[in-house]
Design a protein around this motif. Structure first.
Motif, PDB file in Angstrom:
ATOM      1  N   LEU A 245      22.519  -3.338 -41.445  1.00 52.58           N
ATOM      2  CA  LEU A 245      23.434  -4.039 -42.351  1.00 52.58           C
ATOM      3  C   LEU A 245      23.890  -5.374 -41.762  1.00 52.58           C
ATOM      4  N   ALA A 246      24.176  -5.388 -40.473  1.00 50.44           N
ATOM      5  CA  ALA A 246      24.582  -6.627 -39.818  1.00 50.44           C
ATOM      6  C   ALA A 246      23.447  -7.643 -39.830  1.00 50.44           C
ATOM      7  N   ASN A 247      22.232  -7.184 -39.624  1.00 50.39           N
ATOM      8  CA  ASN A 247      21.085  -8.079 -39.657  1.00 50.39           C
ATOM      9  C   ASN A 247      20.893  -8.657 -41.052  1.00 50.39           C
ATOM     10  N   ALA A 248      21.049  -7.829 -42.076  1.00 51.61           N
ATOM     11  CA  ALA A 248      20.938  -8.315 -43.451  1.00 51.61           C
ATOM     12  C   ALA A 248      22.025  -9.353 -43.741  1.00 51.61           C
ATOM     13  N   TYR A 249      23.229  -9.108 -43.259  1.00 50.45           N
ATOM     14  CA  TYR A 249      24.324 -10.069 -43.452  1.00 50.45           C
ATOM     15  C   TYR A 249      24.017 -11.395 -42.766  1.00 50.45           C
ATOM     16  N   VAL A 250      23.578 -11.315 -41.521  1.00 49.20           N
ATOM     17  CA  VAL A 250      23.308 -12.531 -40.757  1.00 49.20           C
ATOM     18  C   VAL A 250      22.211 -13.352 -41.428  1.00 49.20           C
ATOM     19  N   ASN A 251      21.185 -12.685 -41.914  1.00 50.71           N
ATOM     20  CA  ASN A 251      20.051 -13.418 -42.475  1.00 50.71           C
ATOM     21  C   ASN A 251      20.218 -13.782 -43.946  1.00 50.71           C
TER      22      ASN A 251
ATOM     23  N   PHE B 208      23.812 -13.867 -45.857  1.00 51.88           N
ATOM     24  CA  PHE B 208      25.084 -14.439 -46.271  1.00 51.88           C
ATOM     25  C   PHE B 208      25.743 -15.354 -45.250  1.00 51.88           C
ATOM     26  N   ALA B 209      25.510 -15.138 -43.990  1.00 57.52           N
ATOM     27  CA  ALA B 209      26.189 -15.934 -42.964  1.00 57.52           C
ATOM     28  C   ALA B 209      25.730 -17.388 -43.038  1.00 57.52           C
ATOM     29  N   ALA B 210      26.667 -18.274 -42.999  1.00 59.44           N
ATOM     30  CA  ALA B 210      26.354 -19.703 -43.080  1.00 59.44           C
ATOM     31  C   ALA B 210      26.249 -20.302 -41.683  1.00 59.44           C
ATOM     32  N   TRP B 211      25.507 -19.637 -40.845  1.00 53.58           N
ATOM     33  CA  TRP B 211      25.348 -20.108 -39.471  1.00 53.58           C
ATOM     34  C   TRP B 211      24.062 -20.908 -39.366  1.00 53.58           C
ATOM     35  N   ASP B 212      24.079 -21.906 -38.509  1.00 53.45           N
ATOM     36  CA  ASP B 212      22.914 -22.743 -38.298  1.00 53.45           C
ATOM     37  C   ASP B 212      22.535 -22.745 -36.826  1.00 53.45           C
ATOM     38  N   GLY B 213      21.305 -23.044 -36.578  1.00 52.17           N
ATOM     39  CA  GLY B 213      20.835 -23.278 -35.224  1.00 52.17           C
ATOM     40  C   GLY B 213      20.939 -22.087 -34.302  1.00 52.17           C
ATOM     41  N   ALA B 214      21.472 -22.352 -33.120  1.00 49.64           N
ATOM     42  CA  ALA B 214      21.506 -21.353 -32.055  1.00 49.64           C
ATOM     43  C   ALA B 214      22.362 -20.147 -32.417  1.00 49.64           C
ATOM     44  N   THR B 215      23.421 -20.343 -33.161  1.00 51.37           N
ATOM     45  CA  THR B 215      24.283 -19.222 -33.551  1.00 51.37           C
ATOM     46  C   THR B 215      23.510 -18.222 -34.401  1.00 51.37           C
ATOM     47  N   HIS B 216      22.754 -18.729 -35.346  1.00 52.97           N
ATOM     48  CA  HIS B 216      21.952 -17.851 -36.201  1.00 52.97           C
ATOM     49  C   HIS B 216      20.864 -17.139 -35.397  1.00 52.97           C
ATOM     50  N   ILE B 217      20.224 -17.856 -34.503  1.00 51.37           N
ATOM     51  CA  ILE B 217      19.163 -17.269 -33.682  1.00 51.37           C
ATOM     52  C   ILE B 217      19.707 -16.162 -32.793  1.00 51.37           C
ATOM     53  N   VAL B 218      20.825 -16.409 -32.139  1.00 51.12           N
ATOM     54  CA  VAL B 218      21.410 -15.411 -31.242  1.00 51.12           C
ATOM     55  C   VAL B 218      21.879 -14.186 -32.018  1.00 51.12           C
ATOM     56  N   ALA B 219      22.544 -14.391 -33.153  1.00 53.16           N
ATOM     57  CA  ALA B 219      23.019 -13.264 -33.950  1.00 53.16           C
ATOM     58  C   ALA B 219      21.852 -12.448 -34.491  1.00 53.16           C
ATOM     59  N   SER B 220      20.811 -13.113 -34.952  1.00 49.65           N
ATOM     60  CA  SER B 220      19.645 -12.408 -35.477  1.00 49.65           C
ATOM     61  C   SER B 220      18.919 -11.650 -34.372  1.00 49.65           C
ATOM     62  N   ALA B 221      18.806 -12.243 -33.211  1.00 50.08           N
ATOM     63  CA  ALA B 221      18.147 -11.581 -32.087  1.00 50.08           C
ATOM     64  C   ALA B 221      18.938 -10.352 -31.626  1.00 50.08           C
ATOM     65  N   CYS B 222      20.245 -10.470 -31.574  1.00 46.22           N
ATOM     66  CA  CYS B 222      21.079  -9.335 -31.155  1.00 46.22           C
ATOM     67  C   CYS B 222      21.012  -8.173 -32.144  1.00 46.22           C
TER      68      CYS B 222
END
Length: 57
Positions: free
Chosen positions: A14-20, A22-36
């Protein structure tokens, strides 16, 4: 123990679906959250597979 792994799998998926989605994150923040979250999904899936009941013949 398996219920903990199932909970981790569901929550991290669910967290991965949210990150990819709805989350309006760009760049490194999105990459780190998606990887985690992806690592948590894969880790809990592997843990469930390793702790599966064995078939007895």
């Amino acid at each position: 123990m398996r219920s903990l792994f199932w909970s981790a799998l569901v929550l991290s998926a669910l967290a991965n679906a949210y990150v990819n989605t709805f989350a309006a994150w760009d760049g490194a923040t999105h990459i780190v959250a998606s990887a985690c979250t992806g690592t948590a999904v894969l880790g809990s899936a592997v843990a469930l597979w390793l702790t599966r009941p064995r078939a007895r013949n």
